[in-house]
Design a protein around this motif. Structure first.
Motif, short mmCIF file in Angstrom:
data_model
loop_
_atom_site.label_atom_id
_atom_site.label_comp_id
_atom_site.label_asym_id
_atom_site.label_seq_id
_atom_site.Cartn_x
_atom_site.Cartn_y
_atom_site.Cartn_z
N ILE A 92 0.85 -1.20 0.00
CA ILE A 92 0.00 0.00 0.00
C ILE A 92 0.88 1.25 0.00
CG2 ILE A 92 -1.64 1.34 1.37
CD1 ILE A 92 -2.96 -1.30 2.16
N GLU A 96 0.73 4.07 -2.90
CA GLU A 96 0.36 5.43 -2.53
C GLU A 96 1.52 6.42 -2.68
OE1 GLU A 96 -3.32 4.91 0.59
OE2 GLU A 96 -1.31 5.17 1.43
N PHE A 120 -6.83 2.05 -0.81
CA PHE A 120 -5.63 2.88 -0.84
C PHE A 120 -5.89 4.05 -1.77
CE2 PHE A 120 -5.22 -0.29 -4.17
CZ PHE A 120 -4.79 0.44 -5.26
#
Length: 216
Positions: A92, A96, A120
């Motif tokens: 994640i 991100e 996310f």
């Protein structure tokens, strides 16, 4: 030397091209601990190529979850087996991240599939499909784009293989790594062509309007 490009690459030309495949090291990731180290390594690089693989479903209305996330540098590709690791906190963090450009094709579809594993907020991604149009290319598939822009063939023979099998074979690993790595190669070539404009674009022949029968 001026490069010849097609707005729509003739499919019949692909079979005669030399086959290209990822030349670097491929690392399969199966645990959360390995994922953390791999992500830290990847985020230290200037650019990444990304792709996903999903086990094909032959039942109408049923779709498997994304099984593999492949992330490549210029010379190392990590294959994250999501059916073992899930979308871990480290992955994640990778998805991100807003500092390292991650290059993909039809990446919106990949993000939709990944979002079904965990929520996310997508970071810095560049979808090649949106940018090849800047130089007049209408093809959207990886194989046609690579053939058109770099004159080599990416084999798609393993596309419909089982990506959830216990152990991925060498052909599957090479296929997955090639797809992610190829996005980097295409992005660099696209940047070069946009900057230099050193290309000639061949448009499909127009239909002869005289062949259209008159309305009666």
């Amino acid at each position: 030397m001026t490069k010849t490009l097609y707005s729509k690459y003739p499919k019949e030309l692909i079979s005669s091209l030399p086959v290209v495949s990822f030349p670097g090291r491929i690392i399969v990731i199966l645990s959360a601990g390995e994922t953390e180290k791999a992500v830290s390594y990847l985020l230290s690089k200037p650019i990444l190529g990304v792709d996903t693989e999903t086990r094909p479903s032959f039942k109408r209305g049923f779709q498997y979850k994304v099984a593999l996330l492949q992330v490549s540098t210029e010379d190392v590709c990590f294959l994250f087996r999501l059916n073992y690791t899930g979308l871990s906190p480290a992955l994640i963090r990778l998805l991100e991240d807003t500092t390292v450009p991650k290059i993909g094709i039809s990446w919106h579809d990949d993000l939709n599939g990944l979002s079904k594993l965990a929520s996310f907020k997508p970071g810095y991604f560049i979808d090649l499909q949106k940018h090849v149009q800047e130089i007049g290319i209408e093809d959207m598939s990886l194989q046609k784009l690579y053939a058109n822009m770099l004159g080599q063939k990416i084999s798609k023979k393993m596309q419909l293989s089982n990506w959830e099998r216990d152990v991925l074979d060498d052909k599957q690993k090479l296929y997955a790594a090639t797809d992610a790595w190829a996005c980097i190669k295409l992005y660099h070539e696209l940047q070069h062509l946009v900057q230099t404009k050193d290309y000639e674009l061949i448009l499909p022949p127009k239909k002869d309007e005289t062949d259209i029968p008159e309305k009666r």
